[in-house]
Design a protein around this motif. Structure first.
Motif, PDB file in Angstrom:
ATOM      1  N   LYS A 525       0.867  -1.187   0.000  1.00 43.71           N
ATOM      2  CA  LYS A 525       0.000   0.000   0.000  1.00 43.71           C
ATOM      3  C   LYS A 525       0.897   1.228   0.000  1.00 43.71           C
ATOM      4  O   LYS A 525       1.591   1.492   0.993  1.00 43.71           O
ATOM      5  CB  LYS A 525      -0.877   0.021   1.256  1.00 43.71           C
ATOM      6  N   LEU A 526       0.888   1.950  -1.103  1.00 41.67           N
ATOM      7  CA  LEU A 526       1.748   3.135  -1.194  1.00 41.67           C
ATOM      8  C   LEU A 526       1.168   4.227  -0.298  1.00 41.67           C
ATOM      9  O   LEU A 526      -0.016   4.562  -0.394  1.00 41.67           O
ATOM     10  CB  LEU A 526       1.802   3.642  -2.638  1.00 41.67           C
ATOM     11  N   ASP A 527       2.008   4.766   0.561  1.00 42.79           N
ATOM     12  CA  ASP A 527       1.549   5.770   1.523  1.00 42.79           C
ATOM     13  C   ASP A 527       1.200   7.095   0.837  1.00 42.79           C
ATOM     14  O   ASP A 527       1.809   7.484  -0.163  1.00 42.79           O
ATOM     15  CB  ASP A 527       2.665   6.000   2.547  1.00 42.79           C
ATOM     16  N   LYS A 528       0.224   7.775   1.429  1.00 34.98           N
ATOM     17  CA  LYS A 528      -0.256   9.050   0.887  1.00 34.98           C
ATOM     18  C   LYS A 528       0.884  10.074   0.744  1.00 34.98           C
ATOM     19  O   LYS A 528       1.064  10.674  -0.311  1.00 34.98           O
ATOM     20  CB  LYS A 528      -1.321   9.595   1.850  1.00 34.98           C
ATOM     21  N   LYS A 529       1.659  10.210   1.799  1.00 37.44           N
ATOM     22  CA  LYS A 529       2.755  11.201   1.792  1.00 37.44           C
ATOM     23  C   LYS A 529       3.795  10.815   0.746  1.00 37.44           C
ATOM     24  O   LYS A 529       4.362  11.682   0.069  1.00 37.44           O
ATOM     25  CB  LYS A 529       3.418  11.246   3.176  1.00 37.44           C
ATOM     26  N   PHE A 530       4.063   9.532   0.641  1.00 38.52           N
ATOM     27  CA  PHE A 530       5.059   9.051  -0.322  1.00 38.52           C
ATOM     28  C   PHE A 530       4.653   9.479  -1.728  1.00 38.52           C
ATOM     29  O   PHE A 530       5.440  10.049  -2.484  1.00 38.52           O
ATOM     30  CB  PHE A 530       5.163   7.518  -0.214  1.00 38.52           C
ATOM     31  N   ILE A 531       3.399   9.235  -2.059  1.00 35.87           N
ATOM     32  CA  ILE A 531       2.911   9.595  -3.395  1.00 35.87           C
ATOM     33  C   ILE A 531       3.012  11.109  -3.589  1.00 35.87           C
ATOM     34  O   ILE A 531       3.540  11.589  -4.593  1.00 35.87           O
ATOM     35  CB  ILE A 531       1.453   9.108  -3.597  1.00 35.87           C
ATOM     36  N   GLU A 532       2.558  11.844  -2.576  1.00 32.98           N
ATOM     37  CA  GLU A 532       2.593  13.316  -2.683  1.00 32.98           C
ATOM     38  C   GLU A 532       4.018  13.827  -2.877  1.00 32.98           C
ATOM     39  O   GLU A 532       4.280  14.655  -3.748  1.00 32.98           O
ATOM     40  CB  GLU A 532       2.009  13.940  -1.407  1.00 32.98           C
ATOM     41  N   ASN A 533       4.941  13.301  -2.056  1.00 30.90           N
ATOM     42  CA  ASN A 533       6.332  13.767  -2.148  1.00 30.90           C
ATOM     43  C   ASN A 533       6.940  13.456  -3.509  1.00 30.90           C
ATOM     44  O   ASN A 533       7.680  14.246  -4.075  1.00 30.90           O
ATOM     45  CB  ASN A 533       7.201  13.098  -1.074  1.00 30.90           C
ATOM     46  N   MET A 534       6.624  12.262  -3.988  1.00 31.50           N
ATOM     47  CA  MET A 534       7.246  11.832  -5.236  1.00 31.50           C
ATOM     48  C   MET A 534       6.696  12.595  -6.442  1.00 31.50           C
ATOM     49  O   MET A 534       7.402  12.801  -7.419  1.00 31.50           O
ATOM     50  CB  MET A 534       7.035  10.323  -5.453  1.00 31.50           C
ATOM     51  N   MET A 535       5.443  13.002  -6.319  1.00 32.50           N
ATOM     52  CA  MET A 535       4.814  13.618  -7.491  1.00 32.50           C
ATOM     53  C   MET A 535       5.338  15.005  -7.828  1.00 32.50           C
ATOM     54  O   MET A 535       5.151  15.485  -8.941  1.00 32.50           O
ATOM     55  CB  MET A 535       3.295  13.692  -7.279  1.00 32.50           C
ATOM     56  N   VAL A 536       5.997  15.654  -6.837  1.00 31.16           N
ATOM     57  CA  VAL A 536       6.350  17.057  -7.067  1.00 31.16           C
ATOM     58  C   VAL A 536       7.612  17.265  -7.916  1.00 31.16           C
ATOM     59  O   VAL A 536       7.877  18.359  -8.376  1.00 31.16           O
ATOM     60  CB  VAL A 536       6.508  17.841  -5.737  1.00 31.16           C
ATOM     61  N   SER A 537       8.401  16.227  -8.153  1.00 29.90           N
ATOM     62  CA  SER A 537       9.603  16.429  -8.973  1.00 29.90           C
ATOM     63  C   SER A 537       9.715  15.328 -10.016  1.00 29.90           C
ATOM     64  O   SER A 537       9.141  14.239  -9.853  1.00 29.90           O
ATOM     65  CB  SER A 537      10.848  16.417  -8.082  1.00 29.90           C
ATOM     66  N   SER A 538      10.471  15.597 -11.055  1.00 34.72           N
ATOM     67  CA  SER A 538      10.604  14.586 -12.113  1.00 34.72           C
ATOM     68  C   SER A 538      11.371  13.380 -11.563  1.00 34.72           C
ATOM     69  O   SER A 538      11.077  12.234 -11.907  1.00 34.72           O
ATOM     70  CB  SER A 538      11.292  15.172 -13.333  1.00 34.72           C
ATOM     71  N   LYS A 539      12.336  13.643 -10.675  1.00 30.41           N
ATOM     72  CA  LYS A 539      13.102  12.547 -10.067  1.00 30.41           C
ATOM     73  C   LYS A 539      12.158  11.669  -9.235  1.00 30.41           C
ATOM     74  O   LYS A 539      12.201  10.440  -9.305  1.00 30.41           O
ATOM     75  CB  LYS A 539      14.173  13.157  -9.166  1.00 30.41           C
ATOM     76  N   GLY A 540      11.304  12.337  -8.461  1.00 29.99           N
ATOM     77  CA  GLY A 540      10.350  11.619  -7.618  1.00 29.99           C
ATOM     78  C   GLY A 540       9.411  10.769  -8.454  1.00 29.99           C
ATOM     79  O   GLY A 540       9.120   9.618  -8.110  1.00 29.99           O
ATOM     80  N   ARG A 541       8.939  11.378  -9.547  1.00 29.42           N
ATOM     81  CA  ARG A 541       7.996  10.627 -10.399  1.00 29.42           C
ATOM     82  C   ARG A 541       8.673   9.382 -10.966  1.00 29.42           C
ATOM     83  O   ARG A 541       8.066   8.325 -11.099  1.00 29.42           O
ATOM     84  CB  ARG A 541       7.462  11.528 -11.518  1.00 29.42           C
ATOM     85  N   LEU A 542       9.978   9.526 -11.247  1.00 27.79           N
ATOM     86  CA  LEU A 542      10.731   8.382 -11.773  1.00 27.79           C
ATOM     87  C   LEU A 542      10.804   7.273 -10.708  1.00 27.79           C
ATOM     88  O   LEU A 542      10.603   6.087 -11.000  1.00 27.79           O
ATOM     89  CB  LEU A 542      12.146   8.848 -12.157  1.00 27.79           C
ATOM     90  N   VAL A 563      -5.497   8.900  -2.084  1.00 32.09           N
ATOM     91  CA  VAL A 563      -5.584   9.540  -3.404  1.00 32.09           C
ATOM     92  C   VAL A 563      -6.697  10.593  -3.369  1.00 32.09           C
ATOM     93  O   VAL A 563      -7.835  10.280  -3.041  1.00 32.09           O
ATOM     94  CB  VAL A 563      -5.862   8.474  -4.489  1.00 32.09           C
ATOM     95  N   GLU A 564      -6.316  11.821  -3.669  1.00 35.03           N
ATOM     96  CA  GLU A 564      -7.284  12.914  -3.513  1.00 35.03           C
ATOM     97  C   GLU A 564      -7.614  13.653  -4.807  1.00 35.03           C
ATOM     98  O   GLU A 564      -8.594  14.381  -4.857  1.00 35.03           O
ATOM     99  CB  GLU A 564      -6.750  13.926  -2.480  1.00 35.03           C
ATOM    100  N   THR A 565      -6.743  13.507  -5.842  1.00 35.54           N
ATOM    101  CA  THR A 565      -6.961  14.319  -7.054  1.00 35.54           C
ATOM    102  C   THR A 565      -6.985  13.466  -8.327  1.00 35.54           C
ATOM    103  O   THR A 565      -6.441  12.355  -8.359  1.00 35.54           O
ATOM    104  CB  THR A 565      -5.831  15.356  -7.219  1.00 35.54           C
ATOM    105  N   LYS A 566      -7.559  14.047  -9.358  1.00 35.55           N
ATOM    106  CA  LYS A 566      -7.628  13.376 -10.657  1.00 35.55           C
ATOM    107  C   LYS A 566      -6.216  13.231 -11.219  1.00 35.55           C
ATOM    108  O   LYS A 566      -5.868  12.213 -11.834  1.00 35.55           O
ATOM    109  CB  LYS A 566      -8.513  14.184 -11.611  1.00 35.55           C
ATOM    110  N   GLU A 567      -5.407  14.235 -10.957  1.00 32.51           N
ATOM    111  CA  GLU A 567      -4.020  14.206 -11.440  1.00 32.51           C
ATOM    112  C   GLU A 567      -3.291  12.964 -10.884  1.00 32.51           C
ATOM    113  O   GLU A 567      -2.576  12.278 -11.598  1.00 32.51           O
ATOM    114  CB  GLU A 567      -3.341  15.491 -10.955  1.00 32.51           C
TER     115      GLU A 567
END
Ligand code: C2E
Ligand code: CA
Ligand code: CA
Length: 622
Positions: A525-542, A563-567
């Motif tokens: 289960k991917l944590d909410k904060k983990f997803i949020e943190n990763m989404m803000v940078s291209s490195k994180g998204r990778l 998960v809170e947004t469509k994005e």
């Protein structure tokens, strides 16, 4: 007017009094001359020793003149009982040893008093007249019987008390000497008896210090930051060596009137005298300097400090306040040393509230199960649910788990709450089956507390057995941590029993990827904060993309939570994560609401499966 005049007079007396540097006997005699009752004079003479202000001491001991007014028990005895209580009384209901000791000492006091007073213990016989009879009171005044007889009773009481207290504190000092003979590693390796004893001696020493010192007493509690990670990285043996190292350093730093104890695990407490705050800060710097590095590994600490200004406060309460400050320091990114503030008290009140109300909450079924749906992005359907506890308190309304779970995890009550929620989840699954709905797996949270023993496995098996639900429908969420060995072992046992295991909060804390290797989790289960943190940078998204790819390649299930947004939904889908849970889809809801939702979905699925002409009929029946 009269009131103000009286208050003024009292204030004058107190000032006069506090300037005097006198023995207990001198203090008591002076108070008696100032017409305080014998119980007030005697207890007042000891007030300063307990950090009590005189006014408080007088007020408390006033009521103990009750015996005297009835011509009964001498006020010196009642006041002496209070002095003994303040010095050697117990506050922990489990501290039977101290209770017995206190009882022995109070009996001993009364025996000695009786002996020295020639068998007289009540006011009537000591004065030779009865204060409760108005006529006799006049004689007592005329003949000055109080000043003739009471000083003697007071002096005898003080002699006995001083002797008893001196012996008690000598005994405490001796026992603390024994402490040095106990090998320290016994405590560090969790020998409970020894650890408990050591703490007991520490507390005795500190009580003694509080009682005897005219200086301030400061409590410094500290722990090693990320100690669990250190254990994880370097092994438990190394962790133990660190604790031994800390103990040896503290032994060097602490000496006369500076005591320390290991409160368990990596938490240490120091109690010391001080004159100003700077002294304590200097002491912390000194300790920090000594402990900063061990065998090339850099160590960091969080320090909480409590200044015991009110010495009459219970020791446990003082310790709690230092603990509050330490916990606040752990969370503070700007400072690793924090002094206790009154705001921390709120936490203590909350804890007290929870501890006092939790039993009734279970008995009265105030805990209720909420369910939060899990969705498949692709299908747009519910694929499961997570059971989350709520506490519906009759006066306070809805209480959320983050408020009470950390506290009941500390005191072990979490077991009862979890068992209750697990039973509710099983009952719900059974209900769905009985009503002919497509079975929907429900996950429950398994607190780390359960991983200490095997009881949870038995409970889970019993629940499955008694409800007759398929085992795979009850899924278990376990939070990843660095203490993987214990979890891995228990998880393996649960896995062997056929349960589905979800690794909760992946990426939130220690993120030890080892755990994936050693523990047979089925779903991450991917944590909410983990997803949020990763989404803000291209490195994180990778990183996010590759974690998802890794889970897919390992054949692990994947669920994104919070998960809170469509994005977020779009990104997760594009990376290959299909299952989601979060406010974007639905918030946790009461059982009835979730049941209706599920029923509606089942109905729609039925419609999708039947030919178009039948769908029209079904829709008109809705
Ligand atoms: P958790 O297991 O990580 O549960 C998810 C938490 O995130 C839930 O909070 C849920 O309401 C919340 N959440 C879900 N979707 C969203 C979202 O989109 N945005 C935001 N901001 N939050 C979302 P809840 O119910 O307050 O529970 C908090 C924590 O308390 C849980 O975290 C879990 O660790 C613990 N907990 C809850 N119920 C139980 C239980 O029955 N037993 C045990 N042992 N722990 C429980
Ligand atoms: Ca969870
Ligand atoms: Ca979670």
């Amino acid at each position: 007017m009269a009131c103000r005049a009286r208050a003024g007079r009292n204030r004058g007396r107190l000032q006069e009094w506090s300037m005097a540097d006198m023995t207990h006997k001198e203090k008591a005699q002076q108070l008696l001359k100032q017409q305080y009752h014998c119980s007030q004079a005697l207890f007042g003479a000891f007030a300063e020793d307990f950090g009590l202000d005189l006014k408080t001491a007088f007020k408390i001991s006033t009521c103990f003149g009750g015996g005297m007014r009835q011509g009964g028990l001498c006020g010196c005895i009642s006041a002496s009982m209070m002095v003994l209580g303040m010095a050697i009384g117990f506050y922990d209901s489990q501290d039977k040893e101290q209770e017995l000791y206190g009882n022995k000492k109070t009996d001993e006091f009364i025996r000695l008093f009786r002996e020295k007073m020639g068998g007289r213990t009540d006011c009537r016989t000591i004065l030779g007249k009865d204060i409760s009879i108005p006529g006799e009171m006049a004689v007592i005044r005329q003949e000055g019987l109080i000043m003739k007889n009471c000083p003697h009773a007071i002096n005898i009481s003080i002699d006995i008390l001083e002797d008893m207290l001196r012996k008690y504190f000598e005994n405490v000092a001796e026992t603390s000497f024994e402490l040095k003979d106990i090998p320290d590693n016994e405590n560090l390796q969790g020998s409970e008896g020894t650890g408990a004893n050591k703490l007991h001696f520490f507390r005795k020493n500190v009580k003694n210090l509080i009682y005897s010192s005219a200086r301030g007493i400061g409590f410094i509690q500290f722990d090693v930051s990320k100690f669990k990670i250190i254990n994880d990285l370097y092994g438990e043996k190394f962790g133990d060596e660190i604790l031994e190292f800390i103990t040896s350093q503290l032994q060097e730093v602490c000496g006369e009137n500076k005591f320390f104890a290991n409160l368990g695990g990596d938490v240490f407490m120091i109690a010391t005298e001080y004159d100003d705050k700077e002294e304590l800060v200097d002491l912390i710097h000194c300790i920090d300097g000594r402990l900063r590095c061990f065998k090339g590994v850099k160590l960091c600490f969080s320090y909480g400090v409590y200044l015991a200004e009110d010495k009459s406060m219970e020791l446990r309460q003082m310790e709690d306040r230092a603990s509050m400050a330490r916990q606040a320091a752990k969370k503070n990114i700007l400072a690793n040393v924090l002094f206790y503030k009154d705001q921390f008290k709120e936490y203590l009140y909350n804890r007290k509230f929870i501890e006092e109300n939790m039993q009734a909450a279970i008995a009265e079924r105030q805990f209720i199960m909420y369910l939060q749906p899990k969705y498949s992005i692709e299908k747009g359907e519910i694929v499961g649910a997570e059971a989350l506890v709520r506490w519906r308190h009759p006066d306070k309304g809805m209480i959320y788990p983050n408020f009470f779970i950390p506290i009941i995890e500390e005191n072990g009550f979490i077991k009862k709450v979890d068992y209750y929620i697990w039973a509710e989840a099983c009952r719900f699954i059974k209900r769905c089956m009985d009503e002919g709905l497509i079975p929907c797996p429900v996950s429950v949270n398994v607190s780390r507390y359960h991983l200490r023993d095997d009881e949870c496995i038995r409970i889970l098996k019993d629940l499955i057995g008694s409800t007759g639900i398929p085992r795979q429908l009850l899924e278990l969420e376990i939070t990843e941590t660095a203490e993987d060995q214990q979890i891995s072992k228990k998880a393996l046992m649960l896995k062997k029993e056929g349960f589905t295991l979800l690794m909760d909060d992946f990426g939130s804390g220690y993120s030890s990827l080892n755990i994936l290797l050693e523990t047979p989790f089925d779903v991450i289960k991917l944590d909410k904060k983990f997803i949020e943190n990763m989404m803000v940078s291209s490195k994180g998204r990778l990183i996010l993309e590759h974690v998802i790819a890794m889970a897919n390649r390992l054949g692990l299930g994947l669920l994104a939570e919070g998960v809170e947004t469509k994005e977020q939904v779009d990104l997760l889908r594009s990376f290959g994560c299909d299952q989601v849970q979060g406010y974007y889809y639905a918030k946790p809801m009461p059982e009835e609401e979730f049941f209706s939702l599920l029923k509606k979905e089942n109905h729609l699925r039925d419609i999708r499966m039947v030919p178009v002409e039948d769908q029209n009929m079904a829709a008109s029946a809705m």
